[in-house]
Scaffold this motif. Structure first.
Motif, PDB file in Angstrom:
ATOM      1  N   PHE A   1      38.643  36.635  27.321  1.00 14.77           N
ATOM      2  CA  PHE A   1      38.975  35.275  27.738  1.00 14.77           C
ATOM      3  C   PHE A   1      40.378  35.202  28.340  1.00 14.77           C
ATOM      4  CE2 PHE A   1      35.564  33.870  24.748  1.00 14.77           C
ATOM      5  CZ  PHE A   1      34.768  33.255  25.710  1.00 14.77           C
ATOM      6  N   LEU A   2      41.305  35.932  27.763  1.00 13.47           N
ATOM      7  CA  LEU A   2      42.651  35.951  28.334  1.00 13.47           C
ATOM      8  C   LEU A   2      42.663  36.591  29.717  1.00 13.47           C
ATOM      9  CD1 LEU A   2      44.809  36.834  25.205  1.00 13.47           C
ATOM     10  CD2 LEU A   2      44.780  34.685  26.473  1.00 13.47           C
ATOM     11  N   SER A   3      41.816  37.598  29.916  1.00  8.89           N
ATOM     12  CA  SER A   3      41.782  38.236  31.234  1.00  8.89           C
ATOM     13  C   SER A   3      41.168  37.316  32.285  1.00  8.89           C
ATOM     14  CB  SER A   3      41.017  39.557  31.181  1.00  8.89           C
ATOM     15  OG  SER A   3      39.623  39.336  31.111  1.00  8.89           O
ATOM     16  N   LEU A   4      40.335  36.370  31.862  1.00  7.27           N
ATOM     17  CA  LEU A   4      39.817  35.382  32.809  1.00  7.27           C
ATOM     18  C   LEU A   4      40.914  34.436  33.282  1.00  7.27           C
ATOM     19  CD1 LEU A   4      36.389  34.390  31.250  1.00  7.27           C
ATOM     20  CD2 LEU A   4      36.778  35.567  33.411  1.00  7.27           C
ATOM     21  N   ALA A   5      41.855  34.158  32.404  1.00 10.11           N
ATOM     22  CA  ALA A   5      42.968  33.279  32.775  1.00 10.11           C
ATOM     23  C   ALA A   5      43.966  33.986  33.687  1.00 10.11           C
ATOM     24  CB  ALA A   5      43.677  32.785  31.517  1.00 10.11           C
ATOM     25  N   GLU A   6      44.060  35.292  33.569  1.00  9.19           N
ATOM     26  CA  GLU A   6      45.015  36.074  34.363  1.00  9.19           C
ATOM     27  C   GLU A   6      44.226  36.997  35.283  1.00  9.19           C
ATOM     28  OE1 GLU A   6      48.262  37.160  36.035  1.00  9.19           O
ATOM     29  OE2 GLU A   6      48.390  35.765  34.367  1.00  9.19           O
ATOM     30  N   ARG A   7      43.935  36.536  36.480  1.00 10.56           N
ATOM     31  CA  ARG A   7      43.091  37.288  37.408  1.00 10.56           C
ATOM     32  C   ARG A   7      43.908  38.243  38.269  1.00 10.56           C
ATOM     33  NH1 ARG A   7      38.572  38.094  35.824  1.00 10.56           N
ATOM     34  NH2 ARG A   7      37.865  38.480  37.911  1.00 10.56           N
TER      35      ARG A   7
ATOM     36  N   GLY B   1      45.378  41.091  33.664  1.00 11.74           N
ATOM     37  CA  GLY B   1      44.156  40.812  32.924  1.00 11.74           C
ATOM     38  C   GLY B   1      43.485  42.098  32.470  1.00 11.74           C
TER      39      GLY B   1
ATOM     40  N   THR C   1      45.411  43.461  29.608  1.00 15.31           N
ATOM     41  CA  THR C   1      45.100  42.733  28.371  1.00 15.31           C
ATOM     42  C   THR C   1      43.837  43.275  27.718  1.00 15.31           C
ATOM     43  OG1 THR C   1      46.127  40.749  29.274  1.00 15.31           O
ATOM     44  CG2 THR C   1      44.638  40.450  27.425  1.00 15.31           C
TER      45      THR C   1
END
Length: 119
Positions: free
Chosen positions: A85-91, A95, A98
């Motif tokens: 989910f964090l990698s979806l926020a940081e494209r 990400g 992470t």
């Protein structure tokens, strides 16, 4: 705990970490196939969670305490999905970093679970 499942989950988590680390090295964000790998590793961790709870329900006890064992089981089931989910926020490449870090954390948690159970 099933030692084979613990080892398989740790190895799969390290493979995922290397795969996403290589993507970060190539300056790539997480792609759909990385999420498929995260799903496989997450299912393995969930299977381990279910097996751990079943063993506790049957009356088996971990050597180093039930509360810490359950905490590590829950943490290991949650760490890769949280990293996803964090990698979806940081494209960006971060990400992928992470998710690679989440894979390493899961592998360490697997070693610790084995130790807590008495392996």
């Amino acid at each position: 705990m099933l030692a084979a499942l613990t080892v398989a989950t740790a190895v799969a988590a390290l493979v995922l970490a290397a795969w996403c680390g290589f993507a970060a090295y190539r300056d790539q964000p997480t792609k759909d196939w990385h999420f498929m790998g995260m799903a496989v590793v997450s299912v393995m961790a969930l299977v381990q969670l279910v097996i751990g709870i079943v063993q506790l329900a049957r009356g088996e006890e971990p050597v180093k305490g039930t509360a810490i064992f359950v905490g590590y089981l829950i943490g290991s089931a949650c760490c890769v999905p949280a990293a996803g989910f964090l990698s979806l926020a940081e494209r960006t490449r971060w990400g992928s970093v992470t998710v690679a870090a989440g894979g390493v954390v899961l592998a360490v948690l697997q070693v610790r679970l084995y130790d807590i159970w008495g392996g």
